[in-house]
Design a protein around this motif. Structure first.
Motif, mmCIF file in Angstrom:
data_model
loop_
_atom_site.group_PDB
_atom_site.id
_atom_site.type_symbol
_atom_site.label_atom_id
_atom_site.label_comp_id
_atom_site.label_asym_id
_atom_site.label_seq_id
_atom_site.Cartn_x
_atom_site.Cartn_y
_atom_site.Cartn_z
ATOM 1 N N UNK A 148 0.817 -1.207 0.000
ATOM 2 C CA UNK A 148 0.000 0.000 0.000
ATOM 3 C C UNK A 148 0.857 1.266 0.000
ATOM 4 N N UNK A 149 1.933 1.237 0.777
ATOM 5 C CA UNK A 149 2.760 2.434 0.927
ATOM 6 C C UNK A 149 3.777 2.577 -0.198
ATOM 7 N N UNK A 150 4.107 1.471 -0.854
ATOM 8 C CA UNK A 150 5.058 1.534 -1.948
ATOM 9 C C UNK A 150 6.498 1.661 -1.514
ATOM 10 N N UNK A 151 6.765 1.395 -0.242
ATOM 11 C CA UNK A 151 8.133 1.482 0.271
ATOM 12 C C UNK A 151 8.195 0.734 1.598
ATOM 13 N N UNK A 152 9.415 0.644 2.150
ATOM 14 C CA UNK A 152 9.597 -0.015 3.444
ATOM 15 C C UNK A 152 8.816 0.742 4.514
ATOM 16 N N UNK A 153 7.876 0.083 5.217
ATOM 17 C CA UNK A 153 7.072 0.777 6.229
ATOM 18 C C UNK A 153 7.924 1.410 7.337
ATOM 19 N N UNK A 154 9.010 0.745 7.717
ATOM 20 C CA UNK A 154 9.860 1.279 8.781
ATOM 21 C C UNK A 154 10.370 2.676 8.425
ATOM 22 N N UNK A 155 10.850 2.825 7.185
ATOM 23 C CA UNK A 155 11.387 4.116 6.752
ATOM 24 C C UNK A 155 10.304 5.193 6.703
ATOM 25 N N UNK A 156 9.132 4.822 6.202
ATOM 26 C CA UNK A 156 8.050 5.798 6.084
ATOM 27 C C UNK A 156 7.508 6.203 7.453
ATOM 28 N N UNK A 157 7.457 5.264 8.380
ATOM 29 C CA UNK A 157 7.010 5.583 9.739
ATOM 30 C C UNK A 157 8.020 6.518 10.407
ATOM 31 N N UNK A 158 9.308 6.259 10.183
ATOM 32 C CA UNK A 158 10.346 7.140 10.739
ATOM 33 C C UNK A 158 10.168 8.562 10.224
#
Length: 268
Positions: free
Chosen positions: A51-61
């Motif tokens: 859904x986010x199109x990227x690593x969730x960890x990085x986007x949450x950071x």
């Protein structure tokens, strides 16, 4: 995009950020990884990444540490950024952070990135090369700093016809002031050696000089975990074999001499 999974993660992280208010980028990234790994199933993590199109960890950071990349209104907000002792720290924007809290955050991160057990392996290899035998390891040494308690290590090593070494291993040079405050220099039948890891920048070591902590006759050695080497920071080893096993003693002492000359002009 479904937000249920993110809400679970943000709820957990909100409690953590509210508790500490200030933390290093490294600590925050670690807590995000732990939350995502422990709270979400493999299927939920894969769905989020799709859904986010990227690593969730990085986007949450980035959601937590920036103003313009929020994934949810429930995302914690720590977009205030501070450089302290060569590390980047993030703070709650409504919180008037204090130097004590920055120092506490630095100490927490130091223990995470350089656990005493890891440093112990480097110092043991160094001592073995110099002909020393590890006698005993005492129970974990507890150092109290900023109202928290941290585990460090204490070792004893001996070599024929040489004064025994009493070795204290800390996750940062920043712990030494607290240790020496509770254990002031005193006459001893052993040579005190304090082992600390390298830092991202010289700032913590220069701060140590500026604050003029009394370590008596103790030596301070710096361990490079990645290279598995030891170099001197303060003090001269009486045993020449120790000196020959340091990685770059002349270079290390030249750097220390240069820092001392420039200290009056530094603003850390």
């Amino acid at each position: 995009m479904k937000h249920d999974s993110l809400l679970i993660v943000f709820s957990e992280l909100s409690g953590y950020t509210s508790k500490y208010k200030v933390m290093s980028g490294g600590e925050l990234a670690l807590r995000i990884r732990e939350c995502v790994s422990s709270l979400l199933s493999d299927a939920e993590r894969e769905e989020l990444e799709t859904d986010l199109g990227a690593n969730p960890d990085d986007l949450i950071f980035r959601s937590i540490t920036t103003r313009d990349e929020k994934l949810s209104v429930f995302s914690p907000d720590m977009h205030t950024k501070v450089n302290y002792q060569g590390e980047i720290f993030y703070c709650l924007p409504t919180h008037r952070y204090l130097s004590d809290e920055l120092d506490a955050a630095f100490l927490r991160w130091a223990v995470i990135r350089a656990p005493p057990d890891v440093l112990k392996r480097v110092i043991e290899q160094f001592l073995n090369r110099a002909g020393y035998r590890i006698l005993t390891q005492k129970p974990p040494l507890i150092v109290k700093a900023r109202e928290n308690e941290y585990e460090s290590l204490e070792l004893f090593a001996e070599k024929e016809n040489k004064k025994p070494l009493q070795i204290f291993i800390f996750s940062s040079i920043k712990f030494v002031q607290y240790f020496m405050g509770a254990n002031p220099p005193a006459a001893s039948e052993t040579t005190r050696v304090i082992v600390v890891p390298t830092e991202k920048t010289p700032a913590p070591f220069i701060s140590f000089f500026r604050e003029q902590h009394d370590i008596g006759d103790a030596m301070i050695w710096v361990a490079d975990v990645a290279k598995k080497t030891i170099d001197p920071f303060m003090g001269i080893a009486e045993d020449e074999v120790l000196e020959t096993n340091f990685a770059n003693p002349d270079k290390a002492r030249s750097a220390v001499s240069m820092w001392m000359k420039k200290m009056p002009f530094l603003d850390l």
